[in-house]
Write a protein that holds these residues in place. Structure first.
Motif, PDB file in Angstrom:
ATOM      1  N   LEU A  58      51.110 114.648  24.628  1.00  0.00           N
ATOM      2  CA  LEU A  58      52.361 114.864  23.901  1.00  0.00           C
ATOM      3  C   LEU A  58      52.169 114.603  22.408  1.00  0.00           C
ATOM      4  N   ASP A  59      51.497 113.531  22.126  1.00  0.00           N
ATOM      5  CA  ASP A  59      51.303 113.143  20.729  1.00  0.00           C
ATOM      6  C   ASP A  59      50.457 114.169  19.968  1.00  0.00           C
ATOM      7  N   LYS A  60      49.606 114.890  20.680  1.00  0.00           N
ATOM      8  CA  LYS A  60      48.723 115.870  20.035  1.00  0.00           C
ATOM      9  C   LYS A  60      49.345 117.259  19.937  1.00  0.00           C
ATOM     10  N   ALA A  61      50.545 117.441  20.471  1.00  0.00           N
ATOM     11  CA  ALA A  61      51.176 118.764  20.456  1.00  0.00           C
ATOM     12  C   ALA A  61      51.377 119.233  19.015  1.00  0.00           C
ATOM     13  N   GLU A  62      50.717 120.307  18.649  1.00  0.00           N
ATOM     14  CA  GLU A  62      50.741 120.755  17.259  1.00  0.00           C
ATOM     15  C   GLU A  62      52.127 121.214  16.819  1.00  0.00           C
ATOM     16  N   ASP A  63      52.906 121.756  17.752  1.00  0.00           N
ATOM     17  CA  ASP A  63      54.247 122.227  17.386  1.00  0.00           C
ATOM     18  C   ASP A  63      55.304 121.141  17.503  1.00  0.00           C
ATOM     19  N   GLY A  64      54.881 119.928  17.899  1.00  0.00           N
ATOM     20  CA  GLY A  64      55.831 118.827  18.021  1.00  0.00           C
ATOM     21  C   GLY A  64      56.755 118.923  19.215  1.00  0.00           C
ATOM     22  N   ASN A  65      56.505 119.890  20.105  1.00  0.00           N
ATOM     23  CA  ASN A  65      57.346 120.065  21.291  1.00  0.00           C
ATOM     24  C   ASN A  65      56.749 119.264  22.438  1.00  0.00           C
ATOM     25  N   TRP A  66      57.180 118.019  22.554  1.00  0.00           N
ATOM     26  CA  TRP A  66      56.600 117.132  23.559  1.00  0.00           C
ATOM     27  C   TRP A  66      56.966 117.551  24.981  1.00  0.00           C
ATOM     28  N   ALA A  67      58.181 118.050  25.180  1.00  0.00           N
ATOM     29  CA  ALA A  67      58.581 118.459  26.530  1.00  0.00           C
ATOM     30  C   ALA A  67      57.705 119.606  27.022  1.00  0.00           C
ATOM     31  N   LYS A  68      57.452 120.585  26.163  1.00  0.00           N
ATOM     32  CA  LYS A  68      56.590 121.713  26.537  1.00  0.00           C
ATOM     33  C   LYS A  68      55.185 121.218  26.865  1.00  0.00           C
ATOM     34  N   ALA A  69      54.667 120.296  26.034  1.00  0.00           N
ATOM     35  CA  ALA A  69      53.322 119.754  26.284  1.00  0.00           C
ATOM     36  C   ALA A  69      53.266 119.055  27.630  1.00  0.00           C
ATOM     37  N   PHE A  70      54.315 118.321  27.990  1.00  0.00           N
ATOM     38  CA  PHE A  70      54.377 117.625  29.279  1.00  0.00           C
ATOM     39  C   PHE A  70      54.319 118.629  30.424  1.00  0.00           C
ATOM     40  N   GLU A  75      77.274  98.208  21.915  1.00  0.00           N
ATOM     41  CA  GLU A  75      78.499  97.639  21.349  1.00  0.00           C
ATOM     42  C   GLU A  75      79.111  96.571  22.251  1.00  0.00           C
ATOM     43  N   PRO A  76      79.253  96.822  23.555  1.00  0.00           N
ATOM     44  CA  PRO A  76      79.799  95.763  24.419  1.00  0.00           C
ATOM     45  C   PRO A  76      78.971  94.476  24.398  1.00  0.00           C
ATOM     46  N   LEU A  77      77.642  94.595  24.323  1.00  0.00           N
ATOM     47  CA  LEU A  77      76.790  93.410  24.318  1.00  0.00           C
ATOM     48  C   LEU A  77      76.660  92.775  22.936  1.00  0.00           C
ATOM     49  N   GLY A  78      77.224  93.405  21.922  1.00  0.00           N
ATOM     50  CA  GLY A  78      77.099  92.867  20.573  1.00  0.00           C
ATOM     51  C   GLY A  78      75.710  93.053  19.997  1.00  0.00           C
ATOM     52  N   ILE A  79      75.026  94.120  20.400  1.00  0.00           N
ATOM     53  CA  ILE A  79      73.701  94.439  19.868  1.00  0.00           C
ATOM     54  C   ILE A  79      73.893  95.311  18.633  1.00  0.00           C
ATOM     55  N   SER A  80      73.599  94.757  17.467  1.00  0.00           N
ATOM     56  CA  SER A  80      73.862  95.436  16.201  1.00  0.00           C
ATOM     57  C   SER A  80      72.596  96.088  15.657  1.00  0.00           C
ATOM     58  N   ASN A  81      72.764  97.262  15.120  1.00  0.00           N
ATOM     59  CA  ASN A  81      71.709  97.968  14.379  1.00  0.00           C
ATOM     60  C   ASN A  81      70.414  98.153  15.158  1.00  0.00           C
ATOM     61  N   PRO A  82      70.484  98.579  16.415  1.00  0.00           N
ATOM     62  CA  PRO A  82      69.229  98.913  17.101  1.00  0.00           C
ATOM     63  C   PRO A  82      68.613 100.153  16.466  1.00  0.00           C
ATOM     64  N   THR A  83      67.296 100.198  16.423  1.00  0.00           N
ATOM     65  CA  THR A  83      66.607 101.393  15.938  1.00  0.00           C
ATOM     66  C   THR A  83      65.658 101.872  17.018  1.00  0.00           C
ATOM     67  N   TRP A  84      65.397 103.198  17.013  1.00  0.00           N
ATOM     68  CA  TRP A  84      64.536 103.783  18.036  1.00  0.00           C
ATOM     69  C   TRP A  84      63.742 104.920  17.395  1.00  0.00           C
ATOM     70  N   GLN A  85      62.445 104.898  17.567  1.00  0.00           N
ATOM     71  CA  GLN A  85      61.607 105.958  17.025  1.00  0.00           C
ATOM     72  C   GLN A  85      61.911 107.289  17.711  1.00  0.00           C
ATOM     73  N   THR A  86      61.593 108.381  17.010  1.00  0.00           N
ATOM     74  CA  THR A  86      61.825 109.712  17.563  1.00  0.00           C
ATOM     75  C   THR A  86      60.533 110.522  17.562  1.00  0.00           C
ATOM     76  N   CYS A  87      60.530 111.574  18.359  1.00  0.00           N
ATOM     77  CA  CYS A  87      59.427 112.531  18.350  1.00  0.00           C
ATOM     78  C   CYS A  87      59.607 113.465  17.158  1.00  0.00           C
ATOM     79  N   PRO A  88      58.649 114.346  16.901  1.00  0.00           N
ATOM     80  CA  PRO A  88      58.787 115.248  15.749  1.00  0.00           C
ATOM     81  C   PRO A  88      60.045 116.111  15.785  1.00  0.00           C
ATOM     82  N   ARG A  89      60.631 116.315  16.954  1.00  0.00           N
ATOM     83  CA  ARG A  89      61.838 117.139  17.070  1.00  0.00           C
ATOM     84  C   ARG A  89      63.120 116.306  17.110  1.00  0.00           C
ATOM     85  N   GLY A  90      62.987 115.005  16.824  1.00  0.00           N
ATOM     86  CA  GLY A  90      64.174 114.172  16.685  1.00  0.00           C
ATOM     87  C   GLY A  90      64.724 113.582  17.964  1.00  0.00           C
ATOM     88  N   ILE A  91      63.991 113.691  19.064  1.00  0.00           N
ATOM     89  CA  ILE A  91      64.407 113.096  20.337  1.00  0.00           C
ATOM     90  C   ILE A  91      63.814 111.697  20.425  1.00  0.00           C
TER      91      ILE A  91
END
Length: 479
Positions: A131-143, A188-204
C-alpha cells in the motif's frame, strides 16, 4: 447533551484496594529490565489509583499510538454495524467496484468485513508495504490487487493494510472519515480533545496506525470497554459488540508464555490471565482486567513489548485486593516515586574548549541514510542551537546543557510535535546530542566526533532500533 467530565476521578490506591508495594515493585521491575516507559495510569473501579509520567513526557502531551489505533477503528466499525450503516457480512469488494483487479479470485470475493477485523483476510504477508508503495496513492486498489492465498477466516496474519481497508469502507459507507465519525460518538462523550490521525495520500485515515491522544484518553477508552460501552449512564457501544470484539475470533498460536499467541478478536488481542488489550509498536498499551475491574494505560519507547506485559503480570496482578487497605510506609514511598519519575539527560563533561572553535560553523555532510545535508551548532552559556538542513527543509532545535529544553519541531514527521533536547561532552572532542520526540516513542542520539575544527563524524542511533547504522562524515564549509 451527555454530561462529560474531562478528567477521570481520582482516589488513593489504598481506597481502591490496590497494594502500593506492588506498584513500587512494578516500577522497580521496569527499571531492572531497562524498560523505558513514558507514562502509565492504573485504574480501578472507574478511578485513577496511580499515575506517572517520566519527564520530559507530560500528562497534557498526546502520544503516538501506532497499532493501538486499530482498536479505535474497530470501535467505529462496531458503531456503524449497530447503526445499520454496514454489516460484518458485507463483501470487501462491494465497496470498491472501480478498484478491482481484472480477475477477482474466489478468496478475494469471499473476503468480508469480519475478516478484516479478525486479521483473517487470507493474505500470506502484511499488505501495508504494498500500500505504501502505490505510486498513485490508491491504497485500496493496491490492497485488492494482492493475491489472497488462504480462504478468508482460516489463517491469522497481522495485517495493518486490513485495518486501513476498514477505515476506507467506513468512509465510503458513512460519508465521514474516522475522526469525523468518532467525534460525536466517542471522542466528545469521553472528553478526548484534539485527537489527530494520519491519512493516506488520498486523505483517508490510515486506520491501523496514526492516532495520537493522551495517556488519560487511552485510559478512558479502556474504562469504556470495561464498563461494557456505557459512559455516564449513556450507552456509546453495544455490549454485544464489546463481547465479540474482545473475545477470541481466530487462533494466532498455541498459547504458552507469549501474549501474542492467546487469540485475536476484532483488533484486540487476548492475553494470558483472562485479560485483553489493544497495543501499538514500541509499548503503547490499553490493558483491560475485567475480573479486577481495572485498566492500565501505558505509553513507552521500547522494542521489548513482552517485557512490559511480564512486569504487569509479575507485579500488578497481585496488587488487586478484595478490600480497601490502610496506608503504610509504602504509600508515602509510592507518592514520592511517582512525583520524581524522569528520564535523566546524559551528563558527562559540562564544557569543552572545542566549543569556541566549532560554534556556529556549518558542516556539509556526505550522502547519508538520514538525508541530512548540513549541521550547525551554536553554543551559548546553558544552551546550544542545533540547525539540521534536509532537502525538504531545516530543523532548528534548542538543546539544554545537561538538561532538557523543549520546543515544537517537525523532526520526527511532517507534523509539528514537542521535542526535548540536551547536550553534553563525552570527551573534549566528542559531543553527545540527545533528542526526544516527547509525543512519540522515539529518541535520537547523535555522537559528534570532531576530528579537528574542519571535519567531523557522526554516529547516530534510535532508541527502538538495533539496526546498524553508518557514520556520517562532514567537512566545514568555506566561510
Amino acid at each position: 447533551m451527555l454530561n462529560t467530565d474531562v478528567s477521570l476521578p481520582r482516589k488513593s490506591p489504598e481506597e481502591l484496594g490496590i497494594s502500593p508495594k506492588n506498584v513500587i515493585e512494578f516500577l522497580d521491575g521496569l527499571k531492572a529490565h531497562n524498560i523505558e516507559l513514558h507514562s502509565f495510569m492504573l485504574l480501578r473501579n472507574g478511578h485513577v489509583a496511580a499515575e506517572g509520567w517520566w519527564s520530559p513526557y507530560a500528562p497534557e502531551l498526546p502520544h503516538m499510538l501506532f497499532s493501538l489505533s486499530k482498536s479505535f477503528t474497530s470501535t467505529a466499525i462496531g458503531m456503524a454495524v449497530h447503526e445499520g450503516i454496514l454489516t460484518l457480512d458485507d463483501a470487501v469488494i462491494s465497496y470498491f467496484p472501480e478498484d478491482l483487479p481484472d480477475v477477482v479470485s474466489s478468496n478475494l470475493a469471499a473476503m468480508q468485513i469480519r475478516h478484516l477485523l479478525m486479521m483473517g483476510t487470507g493474505h500470506d504477508k502484511d499488505t501495508m508495504g504494498a500500500l505504501d508503495k502505490a505510486e498513485d496513492g490508491n491504497w485500496a486498489k493496491a490492497f485488492l490487487q494482492l493475491p489472497v492465498v488462504h480462504e478468508p477466516g482460516t489463517h491469522f496474519l497481522y495485517n495493518t493494510g486490513a485495518t486501513y481497508m476498514l477505515s476506507a469502507i467506513l468512509q465510503k459507507a458513512s460519508r465521514q472519515n474516522l475522526l469525523e465519525f468518532l467525534h460525536g460518538r466517542l471522542f466528545e462523550p469521553l472528553g478526548i480533545s484534539n485527537p489527530t490521525w494520519q491519512t493516506c495520500p488520498r486523505g483517508i485515515h490510515t486506520g491501523g496506525f496514526g492516532l495520537s491522544i493522551t495517556t488519560e484518553d487511552i485510559a478512558k477508552f479502556g474504562q469504556l470497554y470495561l464498563q461494557k460501552g456505557v459512559w455516564h449512564g449513556q450507552r456509546l457501544i453495544e455490549e454485544s459488540w464489546i463481547d465479540e470484539a474482545t473475545g477470541k475470533q481466530i487462533s494466532n498460536g498455541n498459547g504458552g508464555d507469549s501474549d501474542w499467541t492467546q487469540g485475536y478478536g476484532y483488533q484486540f488481542w487476548r492475553c494470558r490471565h483472562d485479560v485483553y488489550r489493544g497495543d501499538g509498536a514500541f509499548g503503547q498499551f490499553c490493558i483491560v482486567f475485567p475480573q479486577y475491574d481495572a485498566v492500565i494505560a501505558i505509553t513507552a519507547g521500547t522494542s521489548d513489548m513482552q517485557a512490559i506485559l511480564n512486569c504487569v503480570w509479575d507485579h500488578l496482578l497481585d496488587a488487586f485486593l478484595p478490600e480497601p487497605v490502610e496506608e503504610d510506609e509504602y504509600s508515602y514511598n509510592l507518592k514520592s516515586r511517582l512525583q520524581e519519575l524522569h528520564l535523566e539527560p546524559p551528563q558527562f563533561e559540562e564544557k569543552s574548549e572545542q566549543e569556541a572553535r566549532v560554534s556556529g560553523r556549518i558542516y556539509t555532510l556526505e550522502k547519508n541514510e538520514l538525508n541530512l545535508d548540513s549541521l550547525r551548532i551554536e553554543f551559548e552559556q546553558d544552551r546550544a542551537s542545533l540547525l539540521l538542513e534536509r532537502g525538504e527543509g531545516s530543523h532548528q532545535l534548542s538543546l539544554g546543557r545537561g538538561d532538557w529544553v523543549t520546543i515544537p519541531a517537525r523532526l520526527f514527521d511532517r507534523q509539528e510535535r514537542q521535542v526535548a533536547g540536551s547536550f553534553t561532552w563525552k570527551t573534549p572532542y566528542t559531543l553527545l546530542l540527545t533528542i526526544r520526540g516527547i509525543e512519540t516513542p522515539f529518541c535520537l542520539t547523535y555522537e559528534v566526533q570532531y576530528n579537528d575544527e574542519d571535519s567531523l563524524e557522526i554516529d547516530h542511533r534510535v532508541n527502538v532500533s538495533s539496526a546498524p547504522t553508518d557514520p556520517i562524515r562532514g567537512r566545514a564549509s568555506l566561510e
